[in-house]
Design an enzyme around this catalytic site. Structure first.
Site, PDB file in Angstrom:
ATOM      1  N   GLU A 124       0.864  -1.196   0.000  1.00  0.00           N
ATOM      2  CA  GLU A 124       0.000   0.000   0.000  1.00  0.00           C
ATOM      3  C   GLU A 124       0.903   1.250   0.000  1.00  0.00           C
ATOM      4  O   GLU A 124       1.979   1.233   0.624  1.00  0.00           O
ATOM      5  CB  GLU A 124      -0.826  -0.023   1.301  1.00  0.00           C
TER       6      GLU A 124
ATOM      7  N   ASN B  26      -6.792   6.487  -1.635  1.00  0.00           N
ATOM      8  CA  ASN B  26      -5.736   5.520  -1.361  1.00  0.00           C
ATOM      9  C   ASN B  26      -5.995   4.372  -2.351  1.00  0.00           C
ATOM     10  O   ASN B  26      -6.949   3.612  -2.196  1.00  0.00           O
ATOM     11  CB  ASN B  26      -5.839   5.057   0.101  1.00  0.00           C
TER      12      ASN B  26
ATOM     13  N   LYS C 244      -9.382   2.358  -1.893  1.00  0.00           N
ATOM     14  CA  LYS C 244      -9.612   1.796  -0.544  1.00  0.00           C
ATOM     15  C   LYS C 244     -10.942   2.264   0.051  1.00  0.00           C
ATOM     16  O   LYS C 244     -11.213   3.471   0.119  1.00  0.00           O
ATOM     17  CB  LYS C 244      -8.449   2.194   0.364  1.00  0.00           C
TER      18      LYS C 244
ATOM     19  N   GLU D 284      -5.930   8.851   7.721  1.00  0.00           N
ATOM     20  CA  GLU D 284      -6.468   8.441   6.415  1.00  0.00           C
ATOM     21  C   GLU D 284      -7.817   9.097   6.138  1.00  0.00           C
ATOM     22  O   GLU D 284      -8.145   9.398   4.994  1.00  0.00           O
ATOM     23  CB  GLU D 284      -6.580   6.923   6.335  1.00  0.00           C
TER      24      GLU D 284
ATOM     25  N   CYS E  61      -4.939  -2.849   2.766  1.00  0.00           N
ATOM     26  CA  CYS E  61      -4.662  -2.818   4.206  1.00  0.00           C
ATOM     27  C   CYS E  61      -5.851  -3.078   5.128  1.00  0.00           C
ATOM     28  O   CYS E  61      -6.205  -4.202   5.374  1.00  0.00           O
ATOM     29  CB  CYS E  61      -3.958  -1.511   4.578  1.00  0.00           C
TER      30      CYS E  61
END
Ligand code: CDV
Length: 312
Positions: A47, A108, A125, A144, A170
């Protein structure tokens, strides 16, 4: 005829804040060469593999954040050498990076690149951990929710190098729903990159317990969904903040086929029998024969848990 593909997890050691994108690409390219020497045809990188794990810092100048950590274009002049090297050897790969779209949206993201160098698939993500506000008293941040939007492309699979492959990133690996949505589309391989701090931001927890959770999740998700699962870490101590390694390739039986030993740049590789996944999907995990979705409605109707005893 058996369908086998040699898959590598190309783990990165630390990338510090001061490290350039070009230095990261050089290391990724050298890992790719090492994977090629091991016979790998598909390489899974971590990632956010082009920079340090920047969500650990509160930064106010968004223009600087965009410049230093986000990609406006992929491949770009700086990332092209990795694409060229992979194409030269006929290797497909998964790569995580921070994406800034032409509309100014930030995700992401991970891409799946075919052995001919073309981008086959993109995943943004969905499960973003951490917080959006500054926590000045915390040992580090996990921002994040500040730097990225929730992914808008759903959980998807692609026909890829003779397999059905899905991507996650992740924190998705902690959510059985994410794997099940991929498995319901026939996923035979799930590729996932991660950055997991050795320390828990929210409460004290032994680092070994965090690794234990990582491994039991990987084994159970692979088995319960009858998929090969490749999880690749960015590991080691970035500017004083440690993240664990333990990159793994897990068989659909739930057995760990390969695991990294270090918190440095390291390649692990396994010759994966894709039909092992296909066969389990016809027997123990024959979804069509055994699942009972009429009893699973709460999974999509309810987000947080509510206490609803049957005898109320
Ligand atoms: N990059 C991540 O998503 N990390 C989370 C941490 C914050 C728990 C993870 O699930 O590993």
């Amino acid at each position: 005829m058996a369908r086998n593909i040699r898959i590598a997890a190309a783990q990165l050691g630390p990338l510090h804040k001061a490290d350039s994108r070009a230095a990261a690409v050089k290391r990724l390219t050298s890992l790719l060469r090492e994977a090629h020497a091991m016979g790998a045809k598909f390489v899974v990188f971590p990632e956010l593999a082009l920079t340090t794990f920047f969500p650990r810092w509160w930064m106010e100048d968004q223009r600087e954040v965009d410049e230093r950590f986000f990609e406006k274009q992929i491949p770009s002049r700086e990332t092209q050498p990795l694409f060229d090297e992979a194409k030269k050897h006929g290797i497909g790969f998964y790569l995580g990076y921070a994406e800034l779209t032409p509309e100014g949206r930030r995700f992401n993201t991970a891409i799946l690149v075919g052995p001919d160098g073309s981008i086959v698939g993109k995943y943004r993500k969905i499960h973003l951990p951490g917080h959006a506000e500054h926590k000045p008293k915390a040992a580090f941040q996990h921002l994040e929710k500040k730097y990225f939007e929730v992914g808008d492309l759903g959980f998807r699979v692609w026909k890829f190098m003779g397999t059905i492959t899905g991507m996650l990133i992740c924190n998705d690996r902690r959510w059985p729903e994410a794997f099940r949505v991929l498995a319901l589309q026939g996923a035979e391989i799930v590729a996932l990159g991660f950055n997991t701090p050795s320390e828990n931001l929210h409460y004290p927890e032994p680092p070994a317990l965090r690794v234990h959770h990582h491994l039991i999740m990987a084994q159970s998700m692979a088995f319960q969904n009858a998929t090969w699962l490749v999880e690749t870490a960015k590991a080691g101590t970035e500017d004083g903040f440690r993240m664990f390694g333990h990159s793994v390739i897990v068989a659909p039986t739930g057995e760990i086929a390969a695991k990294s030993q270090s918190e440095e740049d390291e390649v692990i590789c396994h010759n994966c029998d894709i039909d092992l996944a296909a066969n389990l999907k016809k027997t123990m995990f024959n979804f069509a024969a055994h699942r009972r979705p009429e009893h699973y409605r709460l999974i999509v109707e309810r987000v947080g848990a509510e206490v609803t005893p049957a005898n109320d």
